[in-house]
Design an enzyme around this catalytic site. Structure first.
Site, PDB file in Angstrom:
ATOM      1  N   ARG A   7      36.604  26.556 -14.888  1.00  0.00           N
ATOM      2  CA  ARG A   7      35.884  25.443 -14.315  1.00  0.00           C
ATOM      3  C   ARG A   7      34.403  25.542 -14.690  1.00  0.00           C
ATOM      4  NH1 ARG A   7      36.821  22.063  -9.785  1.00  0.00           N
ATOM      5  NH2 ARG A   7      39.048  22.316  -9.977  1.00  0.00           N
ATOM      6  N   LYS A  48      34.608  17.305  -5.170  1.00  0.00           N
ATOM      7  CA  LYS A  48      34.588  15.908  -4.738  1.00  0.00           C
ATOM      8  C   LYS A  48      34.463  15.808  -3.225  1.00  0.00           C
ATOM      9  CE  LYS A  48      38.035  14.949  -7.618  1.00  0.00           C
ATOM     10  NZ  LYS A  48      39.169  14.294  -8.246  1.00  0.00           N
ATOM     11  N   GLU A 104      42.652  13.071 -10.072  1.00  0.00           N
ATOM     12  CA  GLU A 104      43.174  12.533  -8.823  1.00  0.00           C
ATOM     13  C   GLU A 104      42.182  11.455  -8.396  1.00  0.00           C
ATOM     14  OE1 GLU A 104      43.781  15.461  -5.755  1.00  0.00           O
ATOM     15  OE2 GLU A 104      44.349  13.908  -4.321  1.00  0.00           O
TER      16      GLU A 104
END
Ligand code: ATP
Ligand code: MG
Length: 554
Positions: A258, A268, A34
């Protein structure tokens, strides 16, 4: 470290699929960032995984920007992401944007409405949340759930046309408000957002949700193996539901854990806070766990790829010791970085029996690990800079550096014998005095002496100056996101130390940004992006000491 030879679970799945001739044995992955921030080391491992699998199985890997949220996305991020992937050594087969599919996705939604599988809901976000139920209780149907297909088609078209304000209406899939998986209790497909989008501008005021964009985008691109992180495991039934109801290409989703790293944060959102609140100088601050930060700090791309290989993939969340990453960085730089001399905390050494106004040039080996690296010229003269810590007026027995009466070798030059020092009125040493043994010249030593210590130095008459930045961990604790209070409470106030006057050998006068060198005995350093020949700046990439390897031997 032992090499991982056996297949990881994704490779096993892929090899079985190939054996079964699924999708004619084709492998097509994608990396779907993204564009709402810079990539970090966790993304780097995902890039290595997706591009790596495609490469291993002669397949393809797409770069797809998952840009369905107009509010947080920016072109600056798109550019940085592309740059980082290329720097890591990968090239995508296709560059796509989920926003390219807005029209197709809209038509998919119309198909579902027409099949009676989606409806426009006037409920507010609060009402929808309140009727969701819980893991132990079923949800309840929205009063708008049984609108006719025609009414839904009209309302959805009006939503698109901008007749409603943000939040006034949503489009929901009509699945089952009592479904044991809460994500299947009539999930949202579209919301209204009158926002400018970085690519589609003001063309749209309705935007698809992640769940109604991701799987469909995979399907449009005929992705065979859609790999994502573990938190999406509960989304998988919904991913499949949409694909099945639409009867489109059957992409499949697989999850892996992850990657987290000690002494840093990886979301982020948190990294953006560090940038916006000036805790760091930017996304590419050398202390950041971002790919751009690590690049600026001097971590080689090979080291990041190696790290990704070594940690492999797991099905359980875990936190990897940053020492392992540093180990990979050292391993790479040891092979590739030239050895040079720089004095970080200088004090002058005067060689009293060396002629004044004279100098000579030594040939010094650039990198003993790399026979191809050649040699460079190193000027020597009567006064040289040495590290302050390499001299002690009153030294313990095992101090094999300079102390009155001790002998050391000046690397690549001569053996010198310490005669004493000069101090200022505060007792601070201002000069160390030595004599040298002309017959001990490196490469042609006929002195017959062996000395225990070798120290680095830079000829004072020939030295250039540089600014050097030393870095420590950005956080004081291993997992700042898991501590009480705010993660920012755990920022290490001493994470950066600035040395304004460091003396470096003249061979470094014209080094260009991005060059990595080893300052002998001091660590690996990388020329900063802002460095110029008039204003040289070096970042310490990593020290020479290998705490992680020692830990493994225990
Ligand atoms: P963040 O939580 O840091 O904002 P994200 O998952 O929202 O990350 P995306 O841009 O959506 O970031 O991620 C792109 C791809 O990178 C996804 O496939 C995601 O699963 C993967 N990814 C993100 N963070 C990690 C991580 N820490 N370890 C492994 N893969 C990751
Ligand atoms: Mg995400």
């Amino acid at each position: 470290m032992s090499e991982e030879k056996s297949l990881n679970f994704l490779e096993e799945i892929i090899e079985n699929d190939i054996k079964d001739g699924l999708h004619s044995g084709r492998v097509h992955t994608r990396f779907p960032p993204e564009p709402n921030g810079y990539l970090h080391i966790g993304h780097a491992t995902s890039i290595c995984l997706n591009f790596g699998l495609a490469k291993k199985y002669n397949g393809k890997c797409n770069l797809r920007f998952d840009d369905t949220n107009p509010v947080t996305e920016e072109t600056e991020y798109v550019d940085s992401i592309k740059n980082d992937i290329r720097w890591l050594g990968f090239e995508w087969d296709n560059e796509f944007y989920a926003s390219d599919y807005f029209e197709t996705l809209y038509n998919f939604a119309v198909t579902l409405i027409s099949k009676g599988l989606a409806y426009v809901d006037d409920s507010s976000a609060e009402q929808i949340a309140a009727t969701k139920g819980s893991t132990t209780t079923p949800g309840s149907d929205s009063p708008f759930r049984n609108r006719t297909v025609e009414e839904n088609l009209t309302l959805f078209s009006d939503m698109r046309a901008g007749k409603y304000k943000d939040g006034e209406k949503t489009l929901r899939a009509k699945i089952d408000m009592a479904h044991p998986n809460l994500l299947l209790r009539d999930p949202l497909m579209y919301r209204i957002k009158h926002e400018h989008h970085h690519r589609t501008g003001n063309q749209w005021c309705i935007y698809p949700m992640y769940d109604f964009a991701h799987g469909q985008s995979d399907s449009i691109e005929e992705i065979t193996h859609s790999i994502c992180t573990l938190e999406f495991i509960h989304h998988r039934p919904l991913y499949n539901w949409f694909i099945e109801q639409l009867g489109i290409f059957p992409s499949r989703q697989f999850e892996f854990a992850r990657r987290n790293l000690t002494y840093t944060v990886m979301s982020k959102r948190k990294l953006l806070q560090l940038v916006n609140e000036n805790h760091v100088s930017g996304w590419d601050d050398p202390r950041m766990p971002t790919i751009s930060g690590m690049r600026r700090r001097g971590y080689p791309a090979e080291a990041l790829r190696r790290f990704s290989d070594v940690i492999g993939i797991a099905k359980r969340e875990n936190i990897v010791d940053i020492g392992l990453l540093e180990f990979c960085v050292r391993e790479q730089l040891n092979k590739s970085a030239n050895r040079v001399m720089a004095v970080l905390d200088p004090v002058k050494l005067v060689i009293t029996n060396y002629p004044e106004n004279t100098s000579e040039l030594f040939a010094a080996e650039n990198n003993p690990e790399d026979p191809e690296s050649g040699t460079r010229e190193l000027p020597f003269s009567r006064e040289v800079w040495i590290e302050r810590e390499d001299f002690m007026e009153e030294a313990p027995k095992k101090f094999f550096r300079l102390a009155p009466g001790n002998m050391v070798r000046l690397k690549s030059a001569y053996i010198v014998k310490c005669e004493g020092c000069i101090k200022d009125e505060n007792g601070v040493v201002t000069e160390v005095h030595c004599t040298y043994l002309p017959e001990s010249k490196s490469g042609n030593d006929t002195s017959g002496l062996t000395v225990k210590g070798t120290i680095h130095w830079v000829s004072a008459a020939h030295a250039h100056t540089a600014k050097v930045l030393l870095y420590d961990r950005l956080f004081k604790v291993e997992d700042p996101s898991n501590e009480d209070g705010n993660f920012k409470d755990y920022i290490n106030p001493g994470s950066m130390q600035v040395l304004d006057t460091v003396y470096i050998e003249p061979s470094l006068a014209f080094v260009t940004p991005g060059t990595s060198v080893q300052f002998m005995r001091k660590g690996y350093f990388c020329v900063d992006t802002l460095s110029t020949p008039d204003n040289l700046i070096f970042n310490r990439t990593v020290t020479l000491k290998d705490a992680w390897a020692k830990e493994q031997k225990k």
